[in-house]
Design a protein around this motif. Structure first.
Motif, PDB file in Angstrom:
ATOM      1  N   LYS B 103       0.831  -1.198   0.000  1.00  0.00           N
ATOM      2  CA  LYS B 103       0.000   0.000   0.000  1.00  0.00           C
ATOM      3  C   LYS B 103       0.870   1.254   0.000  1.00  0.00           C
ATOM      4  CE  LYS B 103      -4.203   0.907  -0.253  1.00  0.00           C
ATOM      5  NZ  LYS B 103      -4.907   0.407  -1.412  1.00  0.00           N
ATOM      6  N   LEU B 104       1.897   1.254   0.833  1.00  0.00           N
ATOM      7  CA  LEU B 104       2.788   2.412   0.892  1.00  0.00           C
ATOM      8  C   LEU B 104       3.530   2.569  -0.417  1.00  0.00           C
ATOM      9  CD1 LEU B 104       4.259   2.213   4.495  1.00  0.00           C
ATOM     10  CD2 LEU B 104       2.667   3.900   3.580  1.00  0.00           C
ATOM     11  N   HIS B 105       3.923   1.459  -0.984  1.00  0.00           N
ATOM     12  CA  HIS B 105       4.627   1.489  -2.253  1.00  0.00           C
ATOM     13  C   HIS B 105       3.700   2.071  -3.322  1.00  0.00           C
ATOM     14  CE1 HIS B 105       7.492   0.281  -5.280  1.00  0.00           C
ATOM     15  NE2 HIS B 105       6.494  -0.238  -5.976  1.00  0.00           N
ATOM     16  N   ASN B 195      -6.293  -3.235  -3.788  1.00  0.00           N
ATOM     17  CA  ASN B 195      -5.869  -2.338  -4.842  1.00  0.00           C
ATOM     18  C   ASN B 195      -4.348  -2.246  -4.948  1.00  0.00           C
ATOM     19  OD1 ASN B 195      -6.857  -0.969  -6.945  1.00  0.00           O
ATOM     20  ND2 ASN B 195      -7.579   0.820  -5.826  1.00  0.00           N
ATOM     21  N   PHE B 196      -3.711  -3.402  -5.060  1.00  0.00           N
ATOM     22  CA  PHE B 196      -2.257  -3.434  -5.265  1.00  0.00           C
ATOM     23  C   PHE B 196      -1.989  -3.706  -6.742  1.00  0.00           C
ATOM     24  CE2 PHE B 196      -3.023  -5.793  -1.189  1.00  0.00           C
ATOM     25  CZ  PHE B 196      -2.851  -4.695  -0.374  1.00  0.00           C
ATOM     26  N   PRO B 281       0.081 -10.739  -2.243  1.00  0.00           N
ATOM     27  CA  PRO B 281       0.313 -10.478  -3.665  1.00  0.00           C
ATOM     28  C   PRO B 281      -0.388 -11.495  -4.576  1.00  0.00           C
ATOM     29  CG  PRO B 281       2.336 -11.209  -2.580  1.00  0.00           C
ATOM     30  CD  PRO B 281       1.337 -10.968  -1.514  1.00  0.00           C
ATOM     31  N   VAL B 282      -0.582 -12.714  -4.090  1.00  0.00           N
ATOM     32  CA  VAL B 282      -1.228 -13.728  -4.929  1.00  0.00           C
ATOM     33  C   VAL B 282      -2.693 -13.374  -5.148  1.00  0.00           C
ATOM     34  CG1 VAL B 282      -2.005 -16.124  -4.986  1.00  0.00           C
ATOM     35  CG2 VAL B 282       0.345 -15.600  -4.354  1.00  0.00           C
ATOM     36  N   VAL B 283      -3.374 -13.029  -4.058  1.00  0.00           N
ATOM     37  CA  VAL B 283      -4.822 -12.826  -4.140  1.00  0.00           C
ATOM     38  C   VAL B 283      -5.178 -11.354  -4.302  1.00  0.00           C
ATOM     39  CG1 VAL B 283      -6.988 -13.151  -2.884  1.00  0.00           C
ATOM     40  CG2 VAL B 283      -5.266 -14.931  -2.876  1.00  0.00           C
ATOM     41  N   GLY B 284      -4.321 -10.483  -3.792  1.00  0.00           N
ATOM     42  CA  GLY B 284      -4.550  -9.062  -4.018  1.00  0.00           C
ATOM     43  C   GLY B 284      -5.347  -8.375  -2.937  1.00  0.00           C
TER      44      GLY B 284
ATOM     45  N   ALA D 121     -16.774  -3.388   0.685  1.00  0.00           N
ATOM     46  CA  ALA D 121     -15.575  -4.214   0.733  1.00  0.00           C
ATOM     47  C   ALA D 121     -15.505  -5.118  -0.493  1.00  0.00           C
ATOM     48  CB  ALA D 121     -15.556  -5.042   2.012  1.00  0.00           C
ATOM     49  N   SER D 122     -16.641  -5.671  -0.891  1.00  0.00           N
ATOM     50  CA  SER D 122     -16.606  -6.545  -2.061  1.00  0.00           C
ATOM     51  C   SER D 122     -16.288  -5.723  -3.312  1.00  0.00           C
ATOM     52  CB  SER D 122     -17.924  -7.308  -2.212  1.00  0.00           C
ATOM     53  OG  SER D 122     -18.981  -6.429  -2.533  1.00  0.00           O
ATOM     54  N   ARG D 123     -16.811  -4.497  -3.378  1.00  0.00           N
ATOM     55  CA  ARG D 123     -16.531  -3.670  -4.542  1.00  0.00           C
ATOM     56  C   ARG D 123     -15.045  -3.300  -4.584  1.00  0.00           C
ATOM     57  NH1 ARG D 123     -18.825   0.457  -3.060  1.00  0.00           N
ATOM     58  NH2 ARG D 123     -16.971   1.715  -2.751  1.00  0.00           N
ATOM     59  N   LYS D 124     -14.517  -2.932  -3.410  1.00  0.00           N
ATOM     60  CA  LYS D 124     -13.097  -2.564  -3.364  1.00  0.00           C
ATOM     61  C   LYS D 124     -12.222  -3.758  -3.762  1.00  0.00           C
ATOM     62  CE  LYS D 124     -13.174   1.711  -1.559  1.00  0.00           C
ATOM     63  NZ  LYS D 124     -12.913   2.842  -2.472  1.00  0.00           N
ATOM     64  N   ALA D 125     -12.652  -4.965  -3.390  1.00  0.00           N
ATOM     65  CA  ALA D 125     -11.861  -6.142  -3.730  1.00  0.00           C
ATOM     66  C   ALA D 125     -11.930  -6.425  -5.230  1.00  0.00           C
ATOM     67  CB  ALA D 125     -12.350  -7.356  -2.938  1.00  0.00           C
TER      68      ALA D 125
END
Lengths: 273, 373, 288, 410
Positions: B103-105, B195-196, B281-284, D121-125
């Motif tokens: 997130k910071l990155h 959101n990575f 990182p795998v699932v995000g 949360a589901s939308r953000k995911a």
């Protein structure tokens, strides 16, 4: 009293208001083989429990080699050199005979040193296997051993720890005649170079192997002395043959279980004399 | 003595005993089979990336992350007798450590997006060290270990165990979720961290990155498996089993079971933490929903299904249950809860040693028949 | 100071809810070593019993449902005990997972039978209104909890069945040796323990949602009460429920609801440092 | 070791086989999603909601409404002459599962668009999945705003179409002080931030702000705090089952809608049943649609829904928003002449349809909808009666840029 290995002074233990031990004094000198006897409820196992840290005493002191054992955890007491067995043997059924012994023998190693695998069998363990006569069962899981073999394994696990005091709780209870015989030999052999306290009910066994005997009754020491002298003591005879007083002692705990226990207690080995 | 003298070591309420004791010889500890392990490793490292389409490979990577947690549970529960139903907490701690770094990155010097929404104006001090990937990774493992070490010390030293311990870990999971959700400005609340787009300069959406991540996860799992197996074959492993089967008796061998248990618990927590860090990182995404009571219990059940007494079984269970869940929810969603519930009941009742135990039994039957023929 | 006094009845009413739920658990957990994760679903069954009885009893459904729910949930417990749990004695940790599976099944079953949305149970007229900050329905729950404790105390100490149950609780093997049919006692224990969950479920319809997830909201707290109270100790459960209820209400008042939960957990851990086996514990010399 | 290792080996082989087996269906290169979705005469669309777990209770109803829209469109000849084929997936109330299933719908099933989600949360995911894969999501629930993804269309209200009108209404009614009660998650906290800014600018007092964990059911303390603060109104952003406990315990504390109305923004027709009409009658709710909303399109929707799913079912705002989403997307596809994501997005701006809630227009800039705000009061029969509306559709403003008092919020 100086030089005594174990000194118990005025020890008392209370269970929910019931005084299981009411001021016991006991002194054991190095090299001694001491037998503890007494009828059911006399407090024999409680005494051993209190010495080894399993039960917290309500009062009194236990000194081992001059050090106070009060407040120490069980494993610390073992590390000071006091080892014990249990009435119902508890060996680790999931491990093999040799693993049981090896684990017992490794107890002074630091924990990180245990992360390495065991390679072969140490002399100490091999020797113990020989003494307890389980060499050919070394790699069998302890779960398959007979009752007698388990008791010997437990004794073996004690020996490899080289304790300065051994406490054996009814080592021959439930054994066949042949097994008793072997246990007796084992005991003689161990007593030659260890200080041993044995709780025993079996009078025949007692006569054959005991020299000094302490009789407990209702949480107190009744008599102490050489086996013949103790046997002829009128108070001992009263306790064992006279009016059965342990029922009254048991009743003091109150509640349904106490009633159950008093009635359900099978006639102990002590009553056979 | 009165009849209250020591019974066989099993008061039902506290003794972690098993009606059908595990087969006595620890067979997995004595059979060396580098060839078999190599075969599985090749299958996982070479065949899977070649044969599976990226979407499925990514799912497999996720299951393998769970398998790492499962390995830890197998160690703590199967071998050490400590039923942990709060393993999600450690998994989450590792996951959040990694998530915070990412997130910071992503924010590149600014505040992470959710903090802006939550009205946080300056980066909280807690977050600052996670700008460093090295710190984040170390924390992902060391953090859970420290927490487990602390809890273990508090609990095991006071000889709280068995069901009590299980319930406490469960309550820990519940409390942690509430704490994470409640500190929204700090943790992203229920949304968690998501959101990575990038990991070490690699596009996380790219198939190549995901394949690489899969390989990393698979290798980590393999290494941890070998390490755990080595540990179990050592004296420490024997001691652990002894603690499981007779904790008080171990005390009379001069060992402190609390130390043994705390260490093992910490190791298993460290594994969960590492798994969490890989999972992100795998699932995000990492969110409180991933570390509550239910996901923690699901992991334990996966291990039970695979076979708690066998490390390989624990891994197998996590992979099988992960795949079963995906397959089922693709086919008929409502059925999954029934199936999952029924599966536990069947496994616990009929096959307490899980798939590994069944396979073992089947093999024994087969070989004894062959011996007769 | 006003807050302290105001929060007291609220704390007590939280305690009453906790106690009602935990009462059954202390039994099944204490006597049989069974960690029944499906206990929450027995609560749910009790709540749905009240819901169903509305067709017949209208607004009196809640009082009418109390005995019915006791029997319904009790029978569910009985079936669970007979079919599954009896195979698991001496494996408490396995019962935890087993009953969790059962709880998942029951939740899904409730969803299929009654639908996923919450259903409405109307409170009887006589429970509308209240005394100061304390509504009548809270008083009703407190009375119910007190009544439950009293009934159990009488059962345990004044009936032959109850004494047998205590004997089994204290020493199962010995009780068996004495000729007590421990299987029957277990059945009875499970019936009563589960039945109490049903009663709790009926009471909860007065203050909370009635839906398939009902049980999951209470189960963790209830287990904390049992752990803090000590195995199978009635007075322990009462004391622990009171302590946790009050702590919960004051912690929530001075901080917030989220933090209160964390405070309660920390308090239980801290408490176990002093009393690892809970408040009241039966001394046993058994070596484990 | 050998044996156990073989066991994993076998299992992994088996699973791999299973996975590749499943994967053998319409494969092709992953990446470009939609333009040829579903082959020659059908178009696949994804419906991704929680069908199991805690959120299923709400999301299934939206899925039902979306399904109805798909069926109606197909009955009317489909889109571009092609029938819609819904692919239904379960998000299982678990956010990573939403991301996983979204990936599956886009990459494996190659759907033209996805209708789905409920919680933020589901939308953000799902958001990064749709952005990375350049796919399209239609999100049907009112939410906390502060978002405008180019790959999402928001058919529910943003804050200036629900929260702000609700506050306007309270102010109009002469309420000078409010107490804020919410579940501890993103929507309530954001909503309350807006409310506090509004209150500060409009001379309202906020007497308290309390959050409870999701699924919390013990409201004695909170009700006590509310009662002691004596606000003119309560603004309630509690979620799900907590509402039931809150309203029951509020009522038993003797609080009536007359002296302290509660304005709820997450309580719709469906929830009223579970709370119990007795407990909530007279209290206020804020949405853009009620089952009782009067117009021809709604009469048709309600009739069709009841005919399809049963007379006892009710319709609600998120259901209607989901139902609209399918129609709005279909309209955009018709206008674009293709299901290509970029083309559809371009075509969507300015599309206006008469929907059950009244006229809905897509704002091409932020991909939200122009919607009419409606305040309702819960009737003793469980229905919601509209007591106020904004008169005309409000332009969506997810970042509240046009409200001077909201300056410091973003």
């Amino acid at each position: 009293m100086n030089g005594a290995l174990l000194e118990v002074r005025d020890l008392s233990v209370v269970f929910d208001g019931y005084r299981a031990l009411a001021g016991v004094d006991l002194t054991v000198q190095p090299g001694e083989l001491r037998f503890l006897i007494g009828p059911n409820g006399a407090g024999k196992t409680t005494l051993v429990d209190a010495i080894t840290g399993l039960t917290r005493p309500a009062g009194g002191t236990v000194r081992f080699e001059g050090r106070d054992l009060a407040g120490r955890a069980e494993h610390e007491i073992v590390r000071l050199g006091v080892g014990r067995t249990f009435q119902t043997s508890v060996v680790f059924e999931g491990l093999t005979v040799v693993e049981n012994l090896d684990l017992a023998a490794s107890f002074r190693r630091p924990l990180w040193a245990l992360v390495r695998r065991r390679r072969g069998v140490s002399d100490q363990v091999a020797g113990a296997l020989e003494i307890i006569g389980l060499a050919e069962l070394a790699d069998r899981p302890a779960g398959v051993l007979s009752h007698g073999q388990r008791q010997w394994l437990e004794i073996g696990m004690l020996i490899v720890q080289a304790p300065r005091l051994l406490l054996l709780d009814e080592p021959v209870a439930g054994m066949s005649a042949a097994e008793r015989e072997r246990t007796g030999e084992l005991l003689t052999r161990i007593a030659a170079d260890h200080t041993v306290i044995v709780i025993e009910h079996d009078m025949e066994f007692l006569r054959r192997y005991a020299s000094a005997v302490t009789v407990l009754h209702e949480g107190r020491v009744l008599v102490e002395g050489p086996v013949d002298q103790v046997r002829d003591d009128p108070r001992v005879q009263e306790v064992y043959l006279g009016r059965p007083r342990e029922g009254a002692a048991g009743g003091a705990t109150g509640g349904p279980v106490a009633a159950v226990t008093a009635a359900a207690a099978p006639p102990g080995g002590g009553g056979t004399e | 003595m009165t009849a209250t003298t020591p019974q066989t070591p099993a008061t039902p309420a506290t003794a972690p005993r098993f009606a059908a004791p595990p087969p006595a010889p620890p067979w997995w500890a004595r059979l060396g089979g580098p060839a078999a392990f190599t075969a599985v490793a090749l299958l996982a490292l070479v065949a899977a990336p070649l044969l599976l389409e990226p979407f499925r490979l990514n799912l497999l990577a996720k299951y393998l992350c769970y398998a790492i947690v499962g390995l830890g549970i197998g160690l703590a529960w199967g071998q050490g007798g400590m039923l942990v139903i709060g393993q999600g907490v450690f998994f989450g701690l590792g996951g959040y450590a990694m998530g915070m770094y990412l997130k910071l990155h992503e924010a590149g010097g600014d505040l992470p997006d959710f903090m802006v929404w939550s009205g946080v104006e300056r980066l909280p001090a807690l977050w600052a060290p996670f700008a460093s990937p090295a710190f984040s990774l170390v924390f992902a493992v060391a953090g859970p270990m420290a927490l487990a070490g602390l809890l273990g010390t508090l609990v095991f030293r006071r000889r709280v165990r068995g069901a009590y311990f299980a319930i406490l870990t469960q309550a820990l999971a519940a409390a942690t979720v509430i704490l994470l959700v409640g500190r929204q400005g700090l943790t992203g609340g229920t949304n968690g961290l998501t959101n990575f787009f990038e990991l070490f300069g690699q596009d996380l959406a790219a198939d190549g990155t995901q394949r690489g991540l899969y390989l990393v996860v698979a290798v980590v799992l393999g290494v941890l498996y070998l390490g755990a197996r080595q540990l179990l074959r050592s004296r420490f492993g024997r001691l652990l089993i002894a603690v499981r089967d007779g904790e008080d008796r171990v005390r009379f061998l001069g060992y402190d079971p609390a130390t043994v248990k705390t260490l093992t618990f910490a190791v298993s927590a460290g594994m969960a933490g590492l798994a969490g860090a890989l999972f992100v990182p795998v699932v995000g995404i990492i969110s409180p929903a991933l570390l509550g009571v239910v996901p923690s219990l699901e992991l334990v059940v996966a291990v039970a299904v695979g076979g708690r007494f066998s490390l390989a079984g624990a891994i197998l269970g996590a992979v099988v249950m992960g795949q079963a869940r995906t397959t089922f929810s693709e086919q008929f969603a409502d059925g999954w809860l029934y199936l999952q519930g029924a599966l536990f009941i069947v496994v616990m009742t009929l096959a307490p040693r899980g798939l590994a135990g069944l396979a073992g039994t089947a093999r024994e039957m087969w070989s004894s028949r062959r011996a007769r023929a | 100071m006003g807050a302290v006094i105001n929060q007291l009845p609220i704390g007590l009413s939280i305690a009453a809810v906790l106690l009602l739920i935990a009462l059954g658990l202390t039994f099944t957990f204490g006597q049989m070593g069974v960690i029944n994760m499906a206990h929450g679903e027995f609560i749910m069954a009790g709540a749905y019993t009240a819901y169903l009885l509305q067709d017949w009893a209208g607004r009196q459904a809640v009082p009418v449902a109390l005995p019915v729910a006791f029997v319904v949930a009790g029978l569910m417990g009985l079936v669970l005990e007979r079919t599954l749990i009896r195979r698991f004695y001496g494996r408490p940790l396995d019962t935890l997972l087993l009953t969790w599976g059962v709880s998942l099944l029951l939740q899904q079953l409730a969803r299929d039978l009654f639908g996923a949305p919450n259903v409405q149970v109307r409170a009887p007229e006589f429970l509308e209104g209240g005394l100061g900050v304390l509504p009548y329905n809270r008083l009703f729950i407190m009375a119910l909890a007190a009544g439950g404790v009293l009934a159990i105390w009488i059962y345990l100490n004044r009936t032959a069945q109850g004494r047998r149950m205590q004997a089994v609780m204290q020493n199962r093997q010995l009780a068996a040796v004495m000729g007590i049919d421990t299987g029957r006692v277990d059945m009875r224990t499970f019936f009563i323990g589960s039945g109490l969950a049903g009663v709790a479920g009926v009471a909860l319809t007065l203050v909370g949602p009635v839906g398939p997830a009902l049980g999951t909201y209470y189960i963790v707290d209830a287990f904390l009460v049992v752990v803090a109270g000590g195995l199978g100790a009635l007075r322990g459960a009462v004391a622990a429920a009171l302590a946790l209820g009050l702590l919960n209400s004051y912690a929530e008042f001075w901080t917030d609801a989220s933090l209160a939960k964390v405070v309660v957990f920390a308090a239980v851990i801290a408490f176990l440092q002093v009393r690892p086996r809970g408040l009241f514990v039966l001394r046993s010399r058994a070596l484990t | 070791m050998r044996k156990s290792a073989w066991r994993i080996g076998a299992a992994i082989a088996l699973i791999s086989a299973g996975i590749t087996g499943c994967g053998a269906s319409p494969a092709g290169t992953a990446g470009d999603a939609a333009s040829v979705a579903g082959g020659a005469d059908t178009i696949k669309v994804g419906l991704l909601h929680s069908l199991s777990g805690t959120m299923a209770i709400s999301e299934v109803t939206v899925r039902d409404a979306e399904m109805l829209a798909v069926e109606e469109i197909n009955a009317a000849g489909g889109v571009l002459g092609k029938k819609l084929v819904p692919v239904v997936e379960d998000g299982a109330s678990d956010w990573p599962t939403f991301a996983e299933k979204a990936t599956k719908l886009i990459a494996r099933d190659r759907v033209a668009t996805v209708f789905g989600g409920w919680t933020s949360a589901s939308r953000k995911a799902m958001l990064p999945v749709f952005e990375k894969r350049k796919a399209l999501l239609w999100y049907p629930v009112q939410y906390e705003g502060l978002e405008s993804s180019p790959n999402i269309f928001y058919t529910g209200a943003t804050t200036n179409q629900q929260i702000v009108p609700a506050l306007d209404y309270l102010k109009e009614q002469g309420k000078k002080s409010v107490f804020l009660v919410g579940s501890d998650y993103v929507f309530p906290r954001t909503a309350n931030k807006i409310i506090k800014a509004y209150a500060a600018a409009n001379g309202m007092k906020v007497l308290g702000e309390e959050y409870t964990p999701l699924g919390h059911t013990e409201y004695g303390t909170l009700v006590n705090k509310v009662v002691q603060a004596r606000p003119d109104a309560v603004f309630n952003t509690l979620n799900g089952d907590s509402n039931v406990a809150f309203f029951k315990q509020l009522k038993s504390a003797g609080v009536t809608a007359k002296d302290m109305p509660v304005m709820s923004v997450s309580v719709a027709e469906e929830e009223v049943k579970g709370i119990g009409v007795d407990n909530i009658a007279g209290h206020l709710v804020a949405w853009n649609y009620y089952q009782t909303t009067k117009n021809a399109a709604n009469d048709k929707f309600v009739a069709a829904f009841k005919a399809r799913y049963g007379a006892d079912r009710v319709t609600s705002d998120p259901m209607e928003a989901g139902y609209n989403a399918v129609y709005l997307w279909a309209e955009a596809v018709k206008k674009a002449g293709s299901t290509d994501v970029e083309a559809v997005k371009k075509a969507a701006g300015g599309i206006a349809l008469d929907r059950p809630e009244g006229q809905v227009t897509i704002d091409g800039d932020n991909q939200h909808m122009f919607k009419t705000a409606r305040i309702g009061e819960v009737e003793p029969d469980g229905q919601i009666k509209e007591v106020w509306n904004s008169g005309k559709p409000i332009k969506p403003d997810p970042y509240l840029r046009t409200y001077s008092w909201a300056g410091g919020l973003v």
